[in-house]
Design a protein around this motif. Structure first.
Motif, PDB file in Angstrom:
ATOM      1  N   ALA A 157       0.849  -1.199   0.000  1.00 54.76           N
ATOM      2  CA  ALA A 157       0.000   0.000   0.000  1.00 54.76           C
ATOM      3  C   ALA A 157       0.883   1.247   0.000  1.00 54.76           C
ATOM      4  O   ALA A 157       0.576   2.240  -0.669  1.00 54.76           O
ATOM      5  N   ALA A 158       2.003   1.175   0.737  1.00 51.95           N
ATOM      6  CA  ALA A 158       2.906   2.331   0.798  1.00 51.95           C
ATOM      7  C   ALA A 158       3.640   2.530  -0.524  1.00 51.95           C
ATOM      8  O   ALA A 158       3.840   3.660  -0.977  1.00 51.95           O
ATOM      9  N   ILE A 159       4.038   1.420  -1.170  1.00 51.21           N
ATOM     10  CA  ILE A 159       4.701   1.526  -2.481  1.00 51.21           C
ATOM     11  C   ILE A 159       3.730   2.170  -3.474  1.00 51.21           C
ATOM     12  O   ILE A 159       4.088   3.098  -4.215  1.00 51.21           O
ATOM     13  N   ALA A 160       2.492   1.700  -3.455  1.00 47.19           N
ATOM     14  CA  ALA A 160       1.484   2.241  -4.370  1.00 47.19           C
ATOM     15  C   ALA A 160       1.262   3.727  -4.113  1.00 47.19           C
ATOM     16  O   ALA A 160       1.201   4.532  -5.042  1.00 47.19           O
ATOM     17  N   GLU A 199       8.890  -0.869   7.611  1.00 53.44           N
ATOM     18  CA  GLU A 199       9.826   0.205   7.276  1.00 53.44           C
ATOM     19  C   GLU A 199       9.400   0.976   6.027  1.00 53.44           C
ATOM     20  O   GLU A 199       9.578   2.193   5.943  1.00 53.44           O
ATOM     21  N   ALA A 200       8.838   0.265   5.041  1.00 52.77           N
ATOM     22  CA  ALA A 200       8.436   0.935   3.805  1.00 52.77           C
ATOM     23  C   ALA A 200       7.386   2.010   4.096  1.00 52.77           C
ATOM     24  O   ALA A 200       7.440   3.112   3.535  1.00 52.77           O
ATOM     25  N   GLN A 201       6.459   1.681   5.000  1.00 58.44           N
ATOM     26  CA  GLN A 201       5.400   2.642   5.317  1.00 58.44           C
ATOM     27  C   GLN A 201       5.984   3.899   5.973  1.00 58.44           C
ATOM     28  O   GLN A 201       5.407   4.973   5.896  1.00 58.44           O
ATOM     29  N   ALA A 202       7.138   3.733   6.657  1.00 61.19           N
ATOM     30  CA  ALA A 202       7.775   4.886   7.299  1.00 61.19           C
ATOM     31  C   ALA A 202       8.654   5.656   6.321  1.00 61.19           C
ATOM     32  O   ALA A 202       8.653   6.883   6.295  1.00 61.19           O
ATOM     33  N   PHE A 253     -12.470   3.036  10.865  1.00 62.05           N
ATOM     34  CA  PHE A 253     -11.213   3.622  10.370  1.00 62.05           C
ATOM     35  C   PHE A 253     -11.041   5.087  10.726  1.00 62.05           C
ATOM     36  O   PHE A 253      -9.944   5.613  10.699  1.00 62.05           O
ATOM     37  N   GLY A 254     -12.127   5.795  11.025  1.00 62.43           N
ATOM     38  CA  GLY A 254     -12.028   7.227  11.305  1.00 62.43           C
ATOM     39  C   GLY A 254     -11.804   8.012  10.027  1.00 62.43           C
ATOM     40  O   GLY A 254     -11.775   7.443   8.934  1.00 62.43           O
ATOM     41  N   ALA A 255     -11.636   9.319  10.209  1.00 60.55           N
ATOM     42  CA  ALA A 255     -11.563  10.207   9.037  1.00 60.55           C
ATOM     43  C   ALA A 255     -10.142  10.345   8.511  1.00 60.55           C
ATOM     44  O   ALA A 255      -9.188  10.342   9.285  1.00 60.55           O
ATOM     45  N   ASP A 256      -9.996  10.478   7.197  1.00 65.84           N
ATOM     46  CA  ASP A 256      -8.688  10.749   6.595  1.00 65.84           C
ATOM     47  C   ASP A 256      -8.161  12.084   7.085  1.00 65.84           C
ATOM     48  O   ASP A 256      -8.933  12.978   7.406  1.00 65.84           O
ATOM     49  N   CYS A 257      -6.823  12.192   7.162  1.00 60.80           N
ATOM     50  CA  CYS A 257      -6.275  13.516   7.463  1.00 60.80           C
ATOM     51  C   CYS A 257      -4.969  13.704   6.711  1.00 60.80           C
ATOM     52  O   CYS A 257      -4.374  12.747   6.229  1.00 60.80           O
ATOM     53  N   ASP A 258      -4.550  14.963   6.588  1.00 61.03           N
ATOM     54  CA  ASP A 258      -3.408  15.283   5.722  1.00 61.03           C
ATOM     55  C   ASP A 258      -2.058  14.884   6.303  1.00 61.03           C
ATOM     56  O   ASP A 258      -1.144  14.539   5.570  1.00 61.03           O
ATOM     57  N   ASP A 259      -1.925  14.946   7.630  1.00 63.54           N
ATOM     58  CA  ASP A 259      -0.615  14.730   8.240  1.00 63.54           C
ATOM     59  C   ASP A 259      -0.333  13.282   8.568  1.00 63.54           C
ATOM     60  O   ASP A 259       0.717  12.963   9.108  1.00 63.54           O
ATOM     61  N   ALA A 260      -1.297  12.402   8.319  1.00 65.38           N
ATOM     62  CA  ALA A 260      -1.087  10.993   8.642  1.00 65.38           C
ATOM     63  C   ALA A 260      -1.706  10.127   7.547  1.00 65.38           C
ATOM     64  O   ALA A 260      -2.759  10.446   7.005  1.00 65.38           O
ATOM     65  N   LEU A 261      -0.998   9.047   7.227  1.00 64.36           N
ATOM     66  CA  LEU A 261      -1.454   8.151   6.162  1.00 64.36           C
ATOM     67  C   LEU A 261      -1.855   6.832   6.788  1.00 64.36           C
ATOM     68  O   LEU A 261      -1.195   6.360   7.710  1.00 64.36           O
ATOM     69  N   LEU A 262      -2.909   6.253   6.280  1.00 62.67           N
ATOM     70  CA  LEU A 262      -3.333   4.952   6.799  1.00 62.67           C
ATOM     71  C   LEU A 262      -3.133   3.909   5.704  1.00 62.67           C
ATOM     72  O   LEU A 262      -3.651   4.055   4.585  1.00 62.67           O
TER      73      LEU A 262
END
Ligand code: AMP
Ligand code: GLY
Length: 731
Positions: free
Chosen positions: A13-16, A258-261, A315-324
């Motif tokens: 998901a992070a690579i994408a 690590e990829a997600q970070a 899942f809660g709401a999307d936000c700009d400073d954090a990726l899920l």
């Protein structure tokens, strides 16, 4: 570019995400489709590489970022890796390959140190046992050898880090160094997992390029030499031991988590970089990144042993400073062990971490396992000294050097050990001449006057304050000072400031013939507010029992003589600082002989020289030191039951500072004012009416007859509404 990402976890998901960010057309698939309708394939999991996905792409003529099945052996066979690392001379733990438990145990006994037992082949993170003790080690060897060939490794200690480099067959470029959190439990406890969180860049005392030159480039060079160029991510798991970084393992792919970070930190286009790797053109490209990230994994209940799936997820709401990034979820419920990861981003790790946890606060499912400590090692890793934590031992030593001379000037022959010794040593030989020597001791502090001193940068006076305050406290029992010990605490130790304070103390001690026998300077960031400091001290004096005050019987008609104070001394400063908050400290109000700040900071008087003569004459019945609580609270400390004191207001000249306070604090009752400030009287001498003239004559400065002792009278008119038991009547 049409990018196909193979895999189905959070890493993919992070690579994408990193490719979509640069507007590529990205698809994520668990398996390679046929035909391969993509311009570039990026492979996530090692299993796909081991299964030959890269080789299939090669056959189909589609560029694939990920090594061939043969090279994926770097990850899939620990024995292969260890042997290669040995050949190339890479810093590694001692190791031994074996298929026999007895032989492996014999090697371990010979090594004589703790080992880690690993299955040679891929085991999805479950093939490693880090046993504690001989019994557990033997058991681990026997357990794993049942499942296949094993590798024993010398057990190293130190923090771990993940070095991931993009490789184009000859050139390697490191990504920001990440640190994984492999254990399930906070504080790195419990069983190993696939990884419960990661952050980047990790503060390590090594340069990523140098680590790449040591651990990645030799492998790349070797593989190119043997005609099998490595294309993809080469991930070196390193342990930073006291002997330098050592190789724990290679992975042939991005780490998860690590990829997600790390990938969200890349400012360059991941798809373009991966394609450049496939074309042997990485040397022409930059790999740039910015900021910090923190990735926190939410795992299913029961993970890692037996994850319980099926729970519903919010899942809660999307936000700009954090990726899920989703992993073990179909978008509604839990389908796998590691369910999702949230990556917070920021200029620094602390911000990134806050954002990750804040976003994760919006996510919930039954039994959700989240480590609250992701990144915890980074704080310790950044500190290189105690000074970096705010405590500067050298500065303390400098302060001691500076104050030493002034302190030693207070040392007479009675001082056997002073500055620098664990405890001060003071000889009592001189007081053997007394019939019945009594030690009188007092501990006190300067109070909030120190805030004013710090604000005005004038420190010497507050040093004098504490000594003189203590001297007066023992003097009122008739005692003369022997020695004093101080305590100075501050948020941040400043040698010059401490030396100034102690020099003030030493000067005051010298005047009083008192030894400054010892002290303590404490630096306490986080306890005291920035810039704040505090001063306290203890003084021990001596008096022969015959001279102990009060002397004789205090009687109705005895006279109260007031001796002038120098200012507020050490009391009432919280009130004073408030009253004068908006009046500049360098202004000089009418009637003042010095600016306000100077007036407020005048040191506490030492009444020993003033009263020495009259005390020796034996004509004083009692003394009251006017400190916190003023005349109304301090006089009663020497009054016997049945006797009160009348104070005639106006019988002494109230100094301009106190007059100004009285004028400004219009709503403050007289009694309250006199309870807070000394109002110009720092010491009260009690003597018989017939002694007044003689006593005043023996004091070389003006004193005032400020009142007298009276019979306690419950019906005194000014007493009507006051507290029960009040003994001082202001009239
Ligand atoms: P591996 O899959 O080989 O990276 O091993 C999993 C984890 O076991 C590592 O991340 C380390 O925490 C630990 N480990 C592996 N090898 C060693 C070693 N030689 N010394 C100490 N700990 C190790
Ligand atoms: N997080 C460690 C790994 O991906 O192997």
């Amino acid at each position: 570019m049409r990018v196909l990402v193979i895999g189905s976890g959070g890493r993919e998901a992070a690579i994408a995400w990193a490719c979509r960010r640069h507007d590529h057309d990205v698809r994520v698939a668990a398996e390679l489709p046929s035909p391969i309708d993509a311009d570039l394939v990026i492979v996530g999991p090692e299993a796909a590489l081991v299964a030959g996905v890269s080789d299939q792409c090669m056959d189909a003529g589609v560029p694939c970022f990920g090594p061939s099945a043969s090279l994926a052996r770097l990850e899939s066979s620990k024995g292969f890796t260890r042997t290669l690392a040995k050949t190339l001379g890479l810093p590694s733990p001692a190791f031994h390959l074996s298929s026999s438990a007895e032989e492996a145990i014999a090697w371990w006994r010979e090594l004589g140190r703790p080992v880690v037992v690993k299955l040679d082949g891929l085991a999805a993170g479950k093939g490693v046992i880090v046993p504690d003790g001989a019994e557990a080690t033997e058991a681990a060897i026997r357990e794993l050898v049942e499942q296949g060939p094993i590798v024993l490794e010398e057990r190293l200690t130190g923090p771990e880090c993940s070095l991931m480099a993009l490789c184009d067959g000859t050139v390697a470029r490191p990504l920001p160094i990440a640190q994984d959190h492999k254990r399930i439990g906070e504080g790195d406890t419990g069983p190993n997992t696939g990884g419960m969180g990661a952050y980047a860049p990790a503060p390590i005392p090594y340069d990523p390029d140098e680590l790449t030159a040591t651990f990645i480039q030799p492998v790349l060079d070797h593989l190119a030499d043997v005609g099998a160029p490595y294309i993809g991510v080469l991930y070196a798991g390193l342990m930073l031991t006291a002997d330098g970084p050592k190789l724990l393992e290679y992975n042939c792919r991005f780490g998860d988590p690590e990829a997600q970070a790390v990938l969200p930190l890349l400012t360059d286009d991941l798809a373009e970089l991966a394609l450049a790797c496939c074309n042997g053109a990485l040397g022409e490209r930059h790999v740039q990144s910015a900021g910090a990230s923190c990735t926190v994994v939410a795992a299913a209940p029961g993970y890692p042993a037996t994850p319980i799936t099926g729970g519903a997820i919010t899942f809660g709401a999307d936000c700009d400073d954090a990726l899920l990034f989703r992993a073990g979820t179909d978008g509604q419920s839990v389908t796998g062990g590691r369910v999702l990861a949230v990556t917070g981003l920021g200029d620094d790790l602390a911000t990134a971490r806050d954002r990750a946890y804040e976003r994760l606060g919006d996510v919930s499912f039954d039994g959700m396992q989240v480590r609250r400590d992701i990144g915890w090692r980074s704080i310790g890793a950044r500190l290189t000294s105690y000074a970096a934590a705010g405590v500067d031992i050298d500065e303390g030593t400098r302060a001691v050097d500076q104050m030493k001379e002034a302190v030693e000037r207070t040392h007479g022959p009675a001082v056997l050990r002073g500055v620098g010794s664990f405890g001060g040593v003071f000889s009592l030989a001189a007081i053997k001449a007394m019939d019945d020597p009594l030690l009188v001791a007092s501990t006190d502090g300067v109070g909030t006057k120190v805030e004013l001193a710090a604000r005005l940068g004038q420190y010497r006076g507050v040093g004098m304050d504490i000594v003189n305050h203590c001297i007066d406290d023992v003097l009122v029992q008739g005692a003369r000072p022997l020695f004093f010990l101080d305590y100075i605490a501050s948020s941040k130790l400043d040698a010059d400031q401490v030396a100034e304070v102690v020099t003030g103390m030493a000067e005051a001690c010298e005047v009083a013939g008192c030894a400054l026998l010892g002290g303590e300077t404490a630096e306490m960031p986080g306890v005291y507010a920035p810039g704040a400091f505090d001063i306290a001290g203890t003084l021990v004096g001596v008096v022969d029992r015959a001279n102990l005050l009060p002397q004789g019987e205090l009687q109705v008609g005895d006279v109260l003589l007031g001796v002038a104070s120098n200012g507020p001394h050490t009391n009432g400063y919280s009130l004073l600082r408030k009253i004068f908050d908006w009046l500049p400290m360098d202004s000089t109000p009418p009637g003042f002989d010095a600016p306000l700040g100077t007036t407020l900071l005048r040191p506490h008087r030492n009444y020993l020289p003033v009263l020495d003569k009259v005390l020796q004459a034996g004509s004083v019945k009692a003394l009251a030191h006017i400190t916190g609580g003023g005349l109304p609270e301090n006089l009663p400390r020497v009054l016997p039951t049945g006797i009160d004191a009348n104070i005639e207001l106006g019988s002494w000249p109230v100094p301009p500072l106190f007059a100004l306070v009285r004028e400004v604090a219009v709503g403050m009752p007289t009694d309250e004012l006199y309870r807070t400030l000394n109002m110009g009287i720092g010491m009260v001498v009690v003597c018989g009416p017939e002694q007044v003239e003689m006593v005043q004559g023996m004091i070389d400065e003006p004193t005032w007859r400020i009142g007298e002792l009276v019979a306690a009278d419950d019906h005194a008119d000014d007493d009507a509404e006051s507290r029960h038991g009040r003994k001082v009547h202001l009239r």
